[in-house]
Motif scaffolding. Structure first.
Motif, PDB file in Angstrom:
ATOM      1  N   TYR A 230      65.386  -0.198 -24.997  1.00 44.63           N
ATOM      2  CA  TYR A 230      65.551  -1.604 -24.598  1.00 44.63           C
ATOM      3  C   TYR A 230      65.642  -2.476 -25.844  1.00 44.63           C
ATOM      4  O   TYR A 230      64.792  -2.395 -26.736  1.00 44.63           O
ATOM      5  CB  TYR A 230      64.361  -2.025 -23.712  1.00 44.63           C
TER       6      TYR A 230
ATOM      7  N   GLN B  22      73.584  -3.932 -25.946  1.00 44.45           N
ATOM      8  CA  GLN B  22      72.635  -3.084 -25.234  1.00 44.45           C
ATOM      9  C   GLN B  22      73.360  -1.891 -24.614  1.00 44.45           C
ATOM     10  O   GLN B  22      72.882  -0.773 -24.636  1.00 44.45           O
ATOM     11  CB  GLN B  22      71.946  -3.910 -24.138  1.00 44.45           C
TER      12      GLN B  22
ATOM     13  N   ARG C  90      72.957   2.289 -25.014  1.00 41.96           N
ATOM     14  CA  ARG C  90      72.845   3.266 -23.917  1.00 41.96           C
ATOM     15  C   ARG C  90      73.819   4.430 -24.136  1.00 41.96           C
ATOM     16  O   ARG C  90      73.489   5.584 -23.919  1.00 41.96           O
ATOM     17  CB  ARG C  90      73.118   2.590 -22.557  1.00 41.96           C
TER      18      ARG C  90
ATOM     19  N   GLN D 160      68.591  19.811 -18.651  1.00 40.86           N
ATOM     20  CA  GLN D 160      68.415  18.492 -18.034  1.00 40.86           C
ATOM     21  C   GLN D 160      67.095  17.867 -18.417  1.00 40.86           C
ATOM     22  O   GLN D 160      67.018  16.668 -18.678  1.00 40.86           O
ATOM     23  CB  GLN D 160      68.440  18.642 -16.533  1.00 40.86           C
TER      24      GLN D 160
ATOM     25  N   THR E 234      66.769  14.473 -20.657  1.00 37.62           N
ATOM     26  CA  THR E 234      66.060  13.276 -20.202  1.00 37.62           C
ATOM     27  C   THR E 234      65.032  12.839 -21.255  1.00 37.62           C
ATOM     28  O   THR E 234      64.935  11.661 -21.587  1.00 37.62           O
ATOM     29  CB  THR E 234      65.357  13.548 -18.860  1.00 37.62           C
TER      30      THR E 234
ATOM     31  N   MET F 271      66.774  11.432 -24.517  1.00 37.30           N
ATOM     32  CA  MET F 271      67.478  10.151 -24.445  1.00 37.30           C
ATOM     33  C   MET F 271      66.612   9.025 -24.998  1.00 37.30           C
ATOM     34  O   MET F 271      67.102   8.003 -25.439  1.00 37.30           O
ATOM     35  CB  MET F 271      67.847   9.840 -23.000  1.00 37.30           C
ATOM     36  N   GLU F 272      65.288   9.218 -24.935  1.00 35.37           N
ATOM     37  CA  GLU F 272      64.387   8.208 -25.475  1.00 35.37           C
ATOM     38  C   GLU F 272      64.327   8.363 -27.004  1.00 35.37           C
ATOM     39  O   GLU F 272      64.786   9.355 -27.561  1.00 35.37           O
ATOM     40  CB  GLU F 272      63.003   8.372 -24.872  1.00 35.37           C
TER      41      GLU F 272
ATOM     42  N   ASN G 205      71.352  -2.763 -17.559  1.00 34.33           N
ATOM     43  CA  ASN G 205      71.087  -2.030 -18.806  1.00 34.33           C
ATOM     44  C   ASN G 205      69.711  -2.296 -19.406  1.00 34.33           C
ATOM     45  O   ASN G 205      69.444  -1.961 -20.546  1.00 34.33           O
ATOM     46  CB  ASN G 205      72.148  -2.335 -19.866  1.00 34.33           C
ATOM     47  N   GLU G 206      68.837  -2.961 -18.624  1.00 39.45           N
ATOM     48  CA  GLU G 206      67.497  -3.237 -19.151  1.00 39.45           C
ATOM     49  C   GLU G 206      66.673  -1.958 -19.243  1.00 39.45           C
ATOM     50  O   GLU G 206      65.853  -1.803 -20.132  1.00 39.45           O
ATOM     51  CB  GLU G 206      66.769  -4.221 -18.240  1.00 39.45           C
ATOM     52  N   ILE G 207      66.863  -1.091 -18.268  1.00 39.48           N
ATOM     53  CA  ILE G 207      66.190   0.201 -18.327  1.00 39.48           C
ATOM     54  C   ILE G 207      67.258   1.291 -18.263  1.00 39.48           C
ATOM     55  O   ILE G 207      68.410   1.002 -17.940  1.00 39.48           O
ATOM     56  CB  ILE G 207      65.177   0.400 -17.174  1.00 39.48           C
ATOM     57  N   PHE G 208      66.853   2.519 -18.572  1.00 33.57           N
ATOM     58  CA  PHE G 208      67.855   3.570 -18.655  1.00 33.57           C
ATOM     59  C   PHE G 208      67.465   4.790 -17.828  1.00 33.57           C
ATOM     60  O   PHE G 208      66.409   4.812 -17.193  1.00 33.57           O
ATOM     61  CB  PHE G 208      68.078   3.930 -20.126  1.00 33.57           C
ATOM     62  N   VAL G 209      68.326   5.793 -17.899  1.00 32.66           N
ATOM     63  CA  VAL G 209      68.185   6.984 -17.054  1.00 32.66           C
ATOM     64  C   VAL G 209      66.737   7.536 -16.995  1.00 32.66           C
ATOM     65  O   VAL G 209      66.222   7.748 -15.902  1.00 32.66           O
ATOM     66  CB  VAL G 209      69.178   8.079 -17.496  1.00 32.66           C
ATOM     67  N   PRO G 210      66.062   7.749 -18.136  1.00 29.61           N
ATOM     68  CA  PRO G 210      64.716   8.329 -18.046  1.00 29.61           C
ATOM     69  C   PRO G 210      63.763   7.472 -17.215  1.00 29.61           C
ATOM     70  O   PRO G 210      63.025   8.006 -16.386  1.00 29.61           O
ATOM     71  CB  PRO G 210      64.248   8.387 -19.502  1.00 29.61           C
ATOM     72  N   GLU G 211      63.822   6.138 -17.384  1.00 18.30           N
ATOM     73  CA  GLU G 211      62.919   5.276 -16.615  1.00 18.30           C
ATOM     74  C   GLU G 211      63.215   5.368 -15.125  1.00 18.30           C
ATOM     75  O   GLU G 211      62.313   5.350 -14.293  1.00 18.30           O
ATOM     76  CB  GLU G 211      63.021   3.817 -17.067  1.00 18.30           C
TER      77      GLU G 211
ATOM     78  N   LEU H  46      64.532   7.935 -13.603  1.00 13.90           N
ATOM     79  CA  LEU H  46      64.085   9.247 -13.122  1.00 13.90           C
ATOM     80  C   LEU H  46      62.565   9.260 -12.925  1.00 13.90           C
ATOM     81  O   LEU H  46      62.063   9.808 -11.953  1.00 13.90           O
ATOM     82  CB  LEU H  46      64.505  10.345 -14.107  1.00 13.90           C
TER      83      LEU H  46
ATOM     84  N   ASP I   8      75.299  16.793 -13.044  1.00 14.56           N
ATOM     85  CA  ASP I   8      74.650  16.278 -11.841  1.00 14.56           C
ATOM     86  C   ASP I   8      73.621  15.190 -12.056  1.00 14.56           C
ATOM     87  O   ASP I   8      72.990  14.738 -11.121  1.00 14.56           O
ATOM     88  CB  ASP I   8      74.051  17.426 -11.025  1.00 14.56           C
ATOM     89  N   ILE I   9      73.448  14.733 -13.276  1.00 13.40           N
ATOM     90  CA  ILE I   9      72.415  13.727 -13.501  1.00 13.40           C
ATOM     91  C   ILE I   9      72.776  12.411 -12.796  1.00 13.40           C
ATOM     92  O   ILE I   9      71.948  11.807 -12.128  1.00 13.40           O
ATOM     93  CB  ILE I   9      72.175  13.543 -15.010  1.00 13.40           C
TER      94      ILE I   9
ATOM     95  N   ASN J  99      72.413  12.851  -9.119  1.00 17.50           N
ATOM     96  CA  ASN J  99      71.000  12.829  -8.736  1.00 17.50           C
ATOM     97  C   ASN J  99      70.448  11.401  -8.691  1.00 17.50           C
ATOM     98  O   ASN J  99      69.682  11.056  -7.795  1.00 17.50           O
ATOM     99  CB  ASN J  99      70.158  13.650  -9.715  1.00 17.50           C
TER     100      ASN J  99
ATOM    101  N   LEU K 173      84.376  14.669 -14.991  1.00 17.94           N
ATOM    102  CA  LEU K 173      85.465  15.169 -15.827  1.00 17.94           C
ATOM    103  C   LEU K 173      86.781  14.630 -15.288  1.00 17.94           C
ATOM    104  O   LEU K 173      87.000  14.636 -14.071  1.00 17.94           O
ATOM    105  CB  LEU K 173      85.503  16.697 -15.798  1.00 17.94           C
TER     106      LEU K 173
ATOM    107  N   ALA L  76      81.543   8.625 -14.283  1.00 20.74           N
ATOM    108  CA  ALA L  76      82.025   7.864 -15.439  1.00 20.74           C
ATOM    109  C   ALA L  76      83.550   7.658 -15.502  1.00 20.74           C
ATOM    110  O   ALA L  76      84.000   6.552 -15.776  1.00 20.74           O
ATOM    111  CB  ALA L  76      81.506   8.496 -16.727  1.00 20.74           C
TER     112      ALA L  76
ATOM    113  N   THR M  15      87.416   5.101 -11.203  1.00 18.87           N
ATOM    114  CA  THR M  15      87.585   3.644 -11.118  1.00 18.87           C
ATOM    115  C   THR M  15      87.876   3.230  -9.682  1.00 18.87           C
ATOM    116  O   THR M  15      88.226   4.067  -8.849  1.00 18.87           O
ATOM    117  CB  THR M  15      88.781   3.171 -11.974  1.00 18.87           C
TER     118      THR M  15
END
Ligand code: B1M
Lengths: 608, 208
Positions: free
Chosen positions: A447, A490, A494, A597, A601, A604-605, B54-60, B62, B101-102, B105, B148, B176, B179
């Motif tokens: 962040y 930001q 990411r 995976q 995860t 990524m941090e 975009n304030e938080i990301f994938v790990p948060e 999850l 699959d992330i 998920n 892909l 990703a 569109t």
């Protein structure tokens, strides 16, 4: 037919109405980048329409702001040329890409398999009715005829007499490749080429002495059809013609490199009889014209993995008569000859230490040597380190911000060639993120603090925190003559997290597979341009390399793919060794691995 | 309500143990199951909104989703007893040839968090398998993910396969390289740019 005038070069070209502007730029030789392969997504092909009418612009929203569109900016890939245009493509042609051609490692021992032997043969007479090829055999001191292609045999009678039996016989092992005019000082030359997805670098060698004579490089001209291998495969899948076009582009680049290196070594391209090429599996397929379609999707099947020996002329490359083209063997669909060459160049495949070889391109290829075995995987980092998907990203070329830091409490940047800042390349990105982490402007989740929060965390740099069109951003360079300001957003951070997380996770999974820890690594070899120019401290600070790696263990090994390819060029024993490496390396497939995976995860941090 | 606010906060922060304890308390105090569920949905809505910004990301996300899952495991029997069950069902999967699959998920978790019943078919899912699962489960939406460029055509095949099967199941696509234009081109019912948008789109698709 509409006439397009390109600025600032002033070059003009006519194109049929309805031509796509990006295609027109490329046909006219304007190096306009197109990371996404012309889908209107990446925004890298932005050009400014100085005058002339273009149809209303649709579908640019992803990549251009309305005010930019109003100022005449267009994505070339979305414009159809209907009438005369003046188009500003920027100074792309004056821009020099940084392409790495340095390396160390194993020293070559040329085995002279390819050689040009001067022969002054006795002329036939009634007393000596030896046949033509038998005469060459005798001149060479052989017991048997050398192998000889029928096509050459068909010309033998004429060639021998044309040169009055004073010839140079060019041999590859026991095969006669060519019969040339007598030149006692004549050399057999060879070219070693590293075909990267982004850049192509070649070295010209004297095959006798093993000495490097000249170097040349190019950006891979296929890049106009996409930055990453999958986009290129996607293009190739359009049909035979598209595949041939990609092949033609890379062969064209090889031809240019051949011509340029020969010119600077005062040699002729006709003296080059052996060309060795290393590259990833997709580049290998596209060069040979093999169908790459099954590489892209699961279960990833290449057409061929072994090293391949063919004639250069079979791919349309003109060099010496009968010149051979050799491709370094691949390990799998996503771990190619470039990694085999890297292992070969540093003899990692035979060492007893615990060593990592990491080549961070769009695909992070990683090889691990541990307990007498070698393992490899590929992590699909994405093109963030090469500038794509980063809002102000660009390749390592003139004007790219390559270093970011703080000196005496003051923020500073350095650019390539000290030119005005035009964008941010991979090493600059890595430094910028490391700096933000060090200053507490970026927390471990990624962040980016807003201006108010930043005032408490790091007052000196707080004023560089701005609100960009996409949200909070960190200002890297102010607006200057016509160029918008450059800021790291930001969202860019990411993208960076995805890319570096994938690399670090790949390293961790490989280590886990063999029951090792990061602290067990005695050497971490970073290969390729990005790997060699990056600051190891930034790689460790951002977690591009996972925690626990000793800073002293990290070393840059330069263009190891080129280093290994040149060993294959100079010695058959090395080609055999490359074959053994490709066969013995255990490929670890990360797709569908739960452990990947989980590691991804985590990685990524950022390290705290 | 203090307890439920705390529950929402615990899930947002991804504090699994706290979420577990709080949801147990709420159940013991005989709070209405639907209200407890709402406090969980509120947490995931907030997560989705901040992820999109975009304030938080994938790990948060999850981590939050993991806390949500733990809480749901305790709440589920109570919901069943109260006769509360998700109104809509989706099947979701990554398309044929694609093993990423992330993202899929995340979308699945957010849909669950928005009280959709989610049947996850995993990765490398063929068009036929999508259709079969949608038919067997009576799903409202088939959700497809592709990462892909080379596997995107499998989305078109699946959409075509749904049409020719005669099913009225809606289709939503994302990932990703995908569109809105591509969704229009292949005739998918909806497109989600990110996991939070996917929830909005799913909601509007089923209520249309
Ligand atoms: C139904 O409605 C909806 C609605 C919204 C939907 C939706 C559905 N699905 C997704 N969304 C949306 O919501 C999500 C949250 O907001 C978003 O989902 P995303 O999935 O986009 O985002 C995720 C949350 C995070 N993103 C990701 O998880 C993808 C990250 C990157 C790094 C990536 C990863 C991690 C992996 N990879 Co792969 N990988 C890359 C990626 C490069 C990058 N920097 O992005 C990419 C996607 N990979 C690529 C490639 C080439 C490959 N990968 C491969 C393998 C892998 C790993 C196994 C190493 C790993 C996957 C692990 C896993 N279990 O998923 C291979 C193929 C595997 C296969 N057949 O699928 C391989 C072919 C090559 C290789 N080196 O092994 C590239 C594709 C290029 C292209 N032009 O298509 C790539 C862009 C990297 C690159 N440029 O080289 C939205 O798109």
């Amino acid at each position: 037919m509409p006439l397009i005038t390109f600025q600032p070069s002033g070059k003009k070209t006519n194109v049929p109405a309805g031509t796509n502007l990006l295609d027109a730029c490329h046909r006219a030789g304007m190096g306009v980048p197109a990371s996404c392969g012309g889908k209107g997504l990446c925004g890298k092909c932005r050009v400014r329409i100085v005058s002339g009418k273009v149809p209303p612009h649709v579908g640019y929203e992803q990549a251009l702001s309305p005010s930019e569109a109003a100022a005449g900016w267009r994505l070339a890939c979305l414009v159809s040329v209907e009438s005369d245009l003046v188009v500003d493509v920027g100074e792309t042609s004056a821009i020099r890409s940084v392409i790495l051609t340095d390396f160390g490692g194993v020293r070559p021992e040329p085995d002279h398999e390819v050689k040009s032997v001067p022969l002054e043969l006795p002329k036939p007479s009634l007393a000596d009715q030896t046949c033509d090829i038998g005469r060459i055999m005798r001149g060479l001191g052989l017991e048997e005829y050398p192998r000889c292609a029928l096509a050459l045999m068909q010309q033998l009678a004429r060639k021998l007499r044309e040169h009055d039996f004073r010839i140079n016989a060019v041999l590859f092992g026991n095969e006669l490749l060519a019969v040339e005019k007598f030149r006692p000082e004549s050399r057999a030359l060879g070219l070693a080429v590293d075909i990267g997805t982004t850049t192509v670098a070649g070295l010209l060698f004297d095959l006798q002495s093993g000495q490097a004579l000249a170097v040349a490089s190019r950006t891979n001209p296929q890049a106009v059809h996409g930055d990453d291998v999958v986009t290129r495969i996607d293009y190739a899948n359009r049909g035979d013609e598209a595949r041939k076009k990609l092949q033609g582009l890379i062969v064209g680049a090889l031809g240019e490199i051949l011509a340029e290196t020969c010119a600077s070594a005062s040699a002729e391209t006709g003296e080059v009889f052996f060309i060795a090429v290393g590259g990833n599996t997709t580049m290998h397929h596209l060069l040979l014209g093999l169908e790459p379609v099954n590489i892209a999707a699961s279960p990833y099947i290449p057409v061929a993995k072994r090293g391949w020996l063919t004639r250069a002329s079979h791919v349309g490359l003109r060099a010496g008569e009968g010149a051979r083209l050799y491709t370094v063997p691949n390990i799998s669909a996503y771990v190619g000859g470039d990694i085999v060459a890297g292992l070969l160049a540093y003899d990692l495949h035979n060492c007893d230490e615990t060593v990592l070889l990491v080549d961070v391109g769009t695909n992070g290829e990683i090889a691990l040597r541990a307990d007498g075995a070698t393992y490899a995987c590929s992590t699909a980092a994405g093109p963030a380190f090469e500038g794509a998907r980063i809002s102000c990203g660009m390749r390592a070329a003139t004007g790219a911000i390559s270093v970011v830091g703080k000196r005496d409490g003051k923020f500073f940047i350095e650019t390539i060639d000290d030119a005005p800042a035009r964008g941010l390349c991979g090493t600059g990105l890595l430094d910028a993120v490391a700096l933000l982490l060090d200053c507490g402007l970026l927390d471990e989740t990624g962040y980016l603090l807003d201006r108010d929060e930043a005032k408490d965390a790091c007052p000196e740099l707080a004023e560089r925190i701005i609100e960009d069109k996409t949200g909070t951003a960190f200002l890297l360079a102010e607006k200057s003559n016509g160029h918008p300001h450059l800021a790291l957003t930001q969202k860019d951070i990411r993208e960076f997290q995805l890319a570096k997380g994938a690399v670090a996770a790949g390293v961790r999974v490989l280590l886990e597979t063999v029951g090792k820890n990061t602290s067990d690594l005695t050497r971490v070899c970073l290969a390729g341009g990005f790997g060699s120019y990056l600051k190891p401290a930034s790689a460790l600070r951002t977690g591009l390399l996972p925690q626990g790696i000793k800073p002293g263990a990290v070393e840059a090994v330069g263009n190891s793919a080129l280093a290994g390819t040149r060993l294959c060029l100079l010695s058959g024993r090395m080609r055999d060794e490359a074959e053994r490496i490709a066969r013995e390396v255990k490929y670890i497939e990360l797709s569908g691995q739960l452990s990947f995976q989980e590691a991804f995860t985590d990685e990524m941090e950022f390290p705290v | 309500m203090e307890l439920l606010n705390n529950l929402t906060e615990a899930v947002k922060k991804g504090k699994r143990k706290d979420a577990e304890a709080l949801v147990k308390q709420a159940v013991e105090q005989k709070l209405e199951a639907g209200t407890i569920l709402d406090s969980l949905i509120a947490a995931m809505d907030d997560i989705g909104r901040r992820f999109k910004a975009n304030e938080i990301f994938v790990p948060e996300v999850l981590i939050a989703a993991r806390a949500m899952k733990t809480a749901m495991e305790i709440l589920e029997p109570v919901l069943v007893d109260a006769g509360i069950k998700p109104e809509y069902k989706v099947v979701i999967g990554t398309v044929r040839g694609d093993l990423h699959d992330i993202g899929k998920n995340l979308v699945a978790m957010m849909l669950k968090g928005a009280n959709f019943e989610v049947i996850d078919l995993g990765t490398d899912v063929t068009p036929e398998k999508f259709v079969e699962a949608a038919r067997d489960n009576g799903a409202n939406i088939i959700c497809m993910s592709a990462l892909l460029t080379t596997t995107m055509p499998a989305m078109k095949e699946t959409v075509d396969c749904v049409k020719s099967s005669g099913l009225k199941t809606l289709t939503m696509i994302g990932g990703a390289p995908v569109t809105q234009e591509y969704a229009d081109e292949i005739g998918a019912s909806g497109y989600g740019a990110d996991a939070a948008t996917a929830v909005e789109v799913a909601r509007s698709l089923v209520s249309a």
